[in-house]
Every structure is written in C-alpha cells, then in structure tokens.
Design a protein around this motif. Structure first.
Motif, PDB file in Angstrom:
ATOM      1  N   VAL A  76       0.858  -1.181   0.000  1.00 42.73           N
ATOM      2  CA  VAL A  76       0.000   0.000   0.000  1.00 42.73           C
ATOM      3  C   VAL A  76       0.895   1.232   0.000  1.00 42.73           C
ATOM      4  N   TRP A  77       0.543   2.177  -0.864  1.00 44.07           N
ATOM      5  CA  TRP A  77       1.372   3.358  -1.093  1.00 44.07           C
ATOM      6  C   TRP A  77       0.549   4.632  -0.955  1.00 44.07           C
ATOM      7  N   ASP A  78       1.244   5.709  -0.582  1.00 39.80           N
ATOM      8  CA  ASP A  78       0.657   7.048  -0.563  1.00 39.80           C
ATOM      9  C   ASP A  78       1.122   7.787  -1.803  1.00 39.80           C
ATOM     10  N   TYR A  79       0.173   8.215  -2.636  1.00 37.71           N
ATOM     11  CA  TYR A  79       0.501   8.873  -3.893  1.00 37.71           C
ATOM     12  C   TYR A  79       0.920  10.320  -3.648  1.00 37.71           C
ATOM     13  N   ASP A  80       2.055  10.702  -4.189  1.00 35.69           N
ATOM     14  CA  ASP A  80       2.543  12.081  -4.125  1.00 35.69           C
ATOM     15  C   ASP A  80       2.800  12.576  -5.537  1.00 35.69           C
ATOM     16  N   MET A  81       2.044  13.591  -5.961  1.00 35.93           N
ATOM     17  CA  MET A  81       2.198  14.111  -7.321  1.00 35.93           C
ATOM     18  C   MET A  81       3.555  14.789  -7.496  1.00 35.93           C
ATOM     19  N   GLY A  82       4.260  14.395  -8.530  1.00 38.29           N
ATOM     20  CA  GLY A  82       5.516  15.042  -8.878  1.00 38.29           C
ATOM     21  C   GLY A  82       6.723  14.540  -8.126  1.00 38.29           C
ATOM     22  N   LYS A  83       6.538  13.557  -7.230  1.00 31.25           N
ATOM     23  CA  LYS A  83       7.696  13.010  -6.521  1.00 31.25           C
ATOM     24  C   LYS A  83       7.422  11.557  -6.181  1.00 31.25           C
ATOM     25  N   SER A  84       8.399  10.915  -5.552  1.00 26.41           N
ATOM     26  CA  SER A  84       8.264   9.492  -5.250  1.00 26.41           C
ATOM     27  C   SER A  84       7.111   9.241  -4.284  1.00 26.41           C
ATOM     28  N   ASN A  85       6.381   8.155  -4.548  1.00 21.70           N
ATOM     29  CA  ASN A  85       5.302   7.770  -3.658  1.00 21.70           C
ATOM     30  C   ASN A  85       5.870   7.166  -2.374  1.00 21.70           C
ATOM     31  N   ASP A  86       5.152   7.343  -1.269  1.00 21.78           N
ATOM     32  CA  ASP A  86       5.599   6.851   0.033  1.00 21.78           C
ATOM     33  C   ASP A  86       5.030   5.464   0.298  1.00 21.78           C
ATOM     34  N   PHE A  87       5.894   4.557   0.704  1.00 16.93           N
ATOM     35  CA  PHE A  87       5.464   3.211   1.070  1.00 16.93           C
ATOM     36  C   PHE A  87       4.811   3.237   2.449  1.00 16.93           C
ATOM     37  N   ILE A  88       3.575   2.743   2.551  1.00 13.95           N
ATOM     38  CA  ILE A  88       2.869   2.706   3.834  1.00 13.95           C
ATOM     39  C   ILE A  88       3.113   1.377   4.541  1.00 13.95           C
ATOM     40  N   GLY A  89       2.880   0.267   3.846  1.00 14.57           N
ATOM     41  CA  GLY A  89       3.081  -1.041   4.448  1.00 14.57           C
ATOM     42  C   GLY A  89       2.673  -2.138   3.493  1.00 14.57           C
ATOM     43  N   GLY A  90       2.990  -3.374   3.826  1.00 14.81           N
ATOM     44  CA  GLY A  90       2.669  -4.464   2.917  1.00 14.81           C
ATOM     45  C   GLY A  90       2.615  -5.808   3.610  1.00 14.81           C
ATOM     46  N   CYS A  91       2.296  -6.833   2.820  1.00 18.16           N
ATOM     47  CA  CYS A  91       2.290  -8.209   3.315  1.00 18.16           C
ATOM     48  C   CYS A  91       2.523  -9.137   2.127  1.00 18.16           C
ATOM     49  N   GLN A  92       2.824 -10.397   2.403  1.00 16.65           N
ATOM     50  CA  GLN A  92       3.068 -11.394   1.366  1.00 16.65           C
ATOM     51  C   GLN A  92       2.199 -12.615   1.610  1.00 16.65           C
ATOM     52  N   LEU A  93       1.533 -13.084   0.550  1.00 16.85           N
ATOM     53  CA  LEU A  93       0.757 -14.314   0.605  1.00 16.85           C
ATOM     54  C   LEU A  93       1.474 -15.376  -0.209  1.00 16.85           C
ATOM     55  N   GLY A  94       1.497 -16.600   0.301  1.00 20.23           N
ATOM     56  CA  GLY A  94       2.163 -17.666  -0.431  1.00 20.23           C
ATOM     57  C   GLY A  94       2.526 -18.814   0.493  1.00 20.23           C
ATOM     58  N   ILE A  95       3.070 -19.885  -0.093  1.00 20.47           N
ATOM     59  CA  ILE A  95       3.447 -21.066   0.684  1.00 20.47           C
ATOM     60  C   ILE A  95       4.553 -20.758   1.695  1.00 20.47           C
ATOM     61  N   THR A  96       5.393 -19.772   1.397  1.00 23.79           N
ATOM     62  CA  THR A  96       6.488 -19.435   2.312  1.00 23.79           C
ATOM     63  C   THR A  96       6.059 -18.431   3.380  1.00 23.79           C
ATOM     64  N   ALA A  97       4.802 -17.983   3.333  1.00 18.46           N
ATOM     65  CA  ALA A  97       4.309 -17.017   4.313  1.00 18.46           C
ATOM     66  C   ALA A  97       4.010 -17.718   5.641  1.00 18.46           C
ATOM     67  N   LYS A  98       3.556 -16.944   6.613  1.00 17.20           N
ATOM     68  CA  LYS A  98       3.231 -17.495   7.925  1.00 17.20           C
ATOM     69  C   LYS A  98       1.856 -16.995   8.363  1.00 17.20           C
ATOM     70  N   GLY A  99       1.293 -17.636   9.370  1.00 18.73           N
ATOM     71  CA  GLY A  99       0.070 -17.170   9.991  1.00 18.73           C
ATOM     72  C   GLY A  99      -1.103 -17.060   9.042  1.00 18.73           C
ATOM     73  N   GLU A 100      -1.824 -15.941   9.154  1.00 23.48           N
ATOM     74  CA  GLU A 100      -3.023 -15.719   8.345  1.00 23.48           C
ATOM     75  C   GLU A 100      -2.697 -15.658   6.850  1.00 23.48           C
ATOM     76  N   CYS A 101      -1.529 -15.143   6.507  1.00 23.40           N
ATOM     77  CA  CYS A 101      -1.145 -15.037   5.093  1.00 23.40           C
ATOM     78  C   CYS A 101      -0.987 -16.422   4.470  1.00 23.40           C
ATOM     79  N   LEU A 102      -0.379 -17.349   5.204  1.00 21.34           N
ATOM     80  CA  LEU A 102      -0.233 -18.722   4.724  1.00 21.34           C
ATOM     81  C   LEU A 102      -1.596 -19.420   4.679  1.00 21.34           C
TER      82      LEU A 102
END
Length: 349
Positions: free
Chosen positions: A286-312
């Motif tokens: 999830v990103w915060d859009y900033d016009m005319g400059k780099s967008n700010d990273f808010i946070g993320g997660c990964q889903l897949g066999i190598t994930a843990k907990g709820e993501c797995l």
C-alpha cells in the motif's frame, strides 16, 4: 464473513489522527519527544489521588465483521486543567501492544466542562479473534490546549480477551493517573519502524479452475498510517505475483484521496496453472501517492506457501477451495523495499 459486511463503512467521521509512535532500537539515538509524548508523560500534582474521575463506555466485538465497536459515552468529575477551573476533554483509544498511528483513534473535544458527554462510537476494523486474545485497549482522557501541549488527565485499560464475543459490555470505571511508558516517534516513518503495524487490508482470493485464473480482489484498507501533513494519505494498492510473469505480473488500484480507510473493490486476474500457483508469492503493498515526486510506502504483506500465519492460511485455503472466494484481513507492516519511483498513469491522478 460476507462481502457486504466486510465493506461496512467506518463509523469514524469525528476521528482525529495522532502522530505515529514506535519503540526505537537501543542502538539508535531517539529523536526529541513529540507533543504527544509530552501529553502522555506530563507531570501531575500531589492531589491527584483525591480526584475521582469516572469514564463510562461500552465495547462490542462483532466476530463475523471483525470489528471492535467502542462507544465513548461520558465522563464525570474530571480534574480541572484550565485557569477557568474547567477542561476541554477528549478520549484517545490505543490498542496495545502496538504503537503505530494505525492503532490510535480519538473522539471529538468537548469544550469547557468537567462532565463531558460524547456518545461517540469509534470502530476498529479488521480485528481478529487472535487480536482479541492478545491485545489490550487503552482509553486515555486528555485536555486539549490550543496554545500548548495537551495535558493527560487519566486512563483505564481493558484486556480484550475478557470481552465476550458479540455481546456489548458497558463499563463505568475510575480513571487512573498512570505515567505511560514513553515512546518516541519516527519523523519520517521510514527509519525506525521495522515490523510495525501500519494498518490492515481486506483481500479476496479466488482460483477459477475453468479458466485457470487467480482472481485477486482488493476490497478495502483500515486505519492506514498517515503519510501527509494533513493527517491523511492518498492510498493505492499494488500487487505483484512472483516469480516474475512479465508485465502481467503487476497491477495497481485507483488512488483514493485523503483517507485512511479507503474502499477499492477492484479485482485483478492472473492466468496461471494451479500447480504453478503453489510455487508463487503474491506481494501486496500500500502506497501514498505524491504528485511530482516518489510515492511513500505505507506497508505491505506477502501471501504464499512461504508465508506465515493468516497469510499462509489464506493462500492455502485458496488453493484447496477452487472456485470459492476467500476473504481475509491482513496486517500491513513496514519492511524495507528497494528504492522505487512509481509513476501512475494519468487516468489515476
């Protein structure tokens, strides 16, 4: 959980977002204390023990919707904090453990009173049964000062595992004069927040066995960290199925302006065989859009066999239950990403 319930709009029109905070590793020099630190750690007079301040509120956890409803009713007999012998009180909610902005909500301020009536409901979305077993709700009352630091009046804490599911419980408790553990705030939200919760995201997964397509639904986010000076963000979501499948591996949602609780309701499709899907990972950021400059990273997660907990668990349920839509909330955390400048199409701006 039904989709219509999961999309229930946040009941938080009067919520004011406060600065993010988190614990800083000992090897780093803490930044100067913020206004919120001063408010929470404010010294108090020796006559506090004789002041009986009461707070009335109710809590309701709706298990099917993954929502914790906090109805702040009223307070009585608050300690005078201003020269006129009154106060300008508000209530701040904070889920512990967790010091990020995504865990903090607050009521409106009631002016010039020691017996404020709020009757205001604040809602935490994406709260799981696991959260209810592990977290404590802190409710603190403070006096708002337009010309200085807000002053701490008192607090109470509720261990959420004692709350019965789907049953409202009303509390009428004395506020305690507790000096909370001081946290330091990361100025740019980028240097000191490894592993910090930055909000939550509701994702749906469906594997269409007839067309050999994985359908990813980005439903909504809740309680995102604020990245802009106005106390909000302009969020959008980016998904990436890896190992790389070329240009068809990446998608972005539309941008939602000035919100910490965006609803997207967008779906994206990947053509991939089920046997291959078991070896892949879905990056969600999830990103915060900033016009005319780099967008700010808010946070993320990964889903897949190598994930843990709820993501797995979510990924496994998708693979196991073909042609069935599976929706789950996931915690967004801060983790380091390669330097990346994202340019969105003009249609998204």
């Amino acid at each position: 959980m039904s989709r219509s319930e999961a999309r229930a709009p946040p009941a938080m029109q009067n919520v004011t977002r406060l600065p993010a905070a988190n614990s800083v590793p000992a090897s780093r020099q803490p930044p100067p204390p913020t206004a919120e630190d001063e408010e929470d750690a404010n010294s108090y007079d020796s006559d506090d023990a004789t002041t009986l301040s009461m707070l009335e509120f109710s809590l309701l956890y709706e298990e099917e919707k993954n929502e914790l409803h906090c109805n702040i009713i009223k307070a009585k007999g608050l300690k005078p904090m201003d020269s006129n012998g009154l106060a300008d009180p508000y209530v701040k909610l904070h889920l512990l453990p967790g010091a990020s902005k995504s865990n903090k909500l607050r009521t409106k301020t009631i002016r010039t009173t020691l017996n404020p009536v709020w009757n205001e409901t604040l809602v935490y979305h994406g709260i799981t049964n696991e959260d209810m077993q592990k977290k404590t709700l802190r409710l603190s009352v403070s006096d708002e000062d337009k010309f200085g630091h807000n002053e701490f009046i008192g607090e109470t804490r509720v261990v959420l595992k004692k709350l019965k599911l789907n049953q409202k419980k009303t509390y009428n408790v004395c506020l305690e004069r507790v000096i909370p553990v001081r946290c330091t705030a990361g100025a740019g939200l980028k240097d000191d927040e490894e592993g910090e919760e930055r909000g939550r995201i509701l994702i749906s997964l469906t594997y269409n066995s007839q067309q050999s397509h994985l359908i990813v639904g980005v439903v909504r986010c809740a309680h995102l960290a604020a990245m802009d000076s106005n106390g909000y963000s302009d969020p959008f979501v980016k998904i990436h199925l890896k190992p790389d499948m070329g240009k068809k591996a990446k998608y972005k949602t539309q941008i939602k302006k000035k919100t910490l609780n965006p609803e997207f309701n967008e779906e994206f499709s990947y053509e991939v065989k089920l046997a291959e899907l078991a070896k892949k990972t879905l990056d969600i950021s999830v990103w915060d859009y900033d016009m005319g400059k780099s967008n700010d990273f808010i946070g993320g997660c990964q889903l897949g066999i190598t994930a843990k907990g709820e993501c797995l668990k979510h990924w496994y349920e998708c693979l196991k239950n073909k042609d069935k839509k599976i929706e789950r909330w996931h915690v967004l955390i801060w983790f380091h990403l390669p330097n990346e400048v994202i340019s969105l199409p003009s249609s998204n701006r």
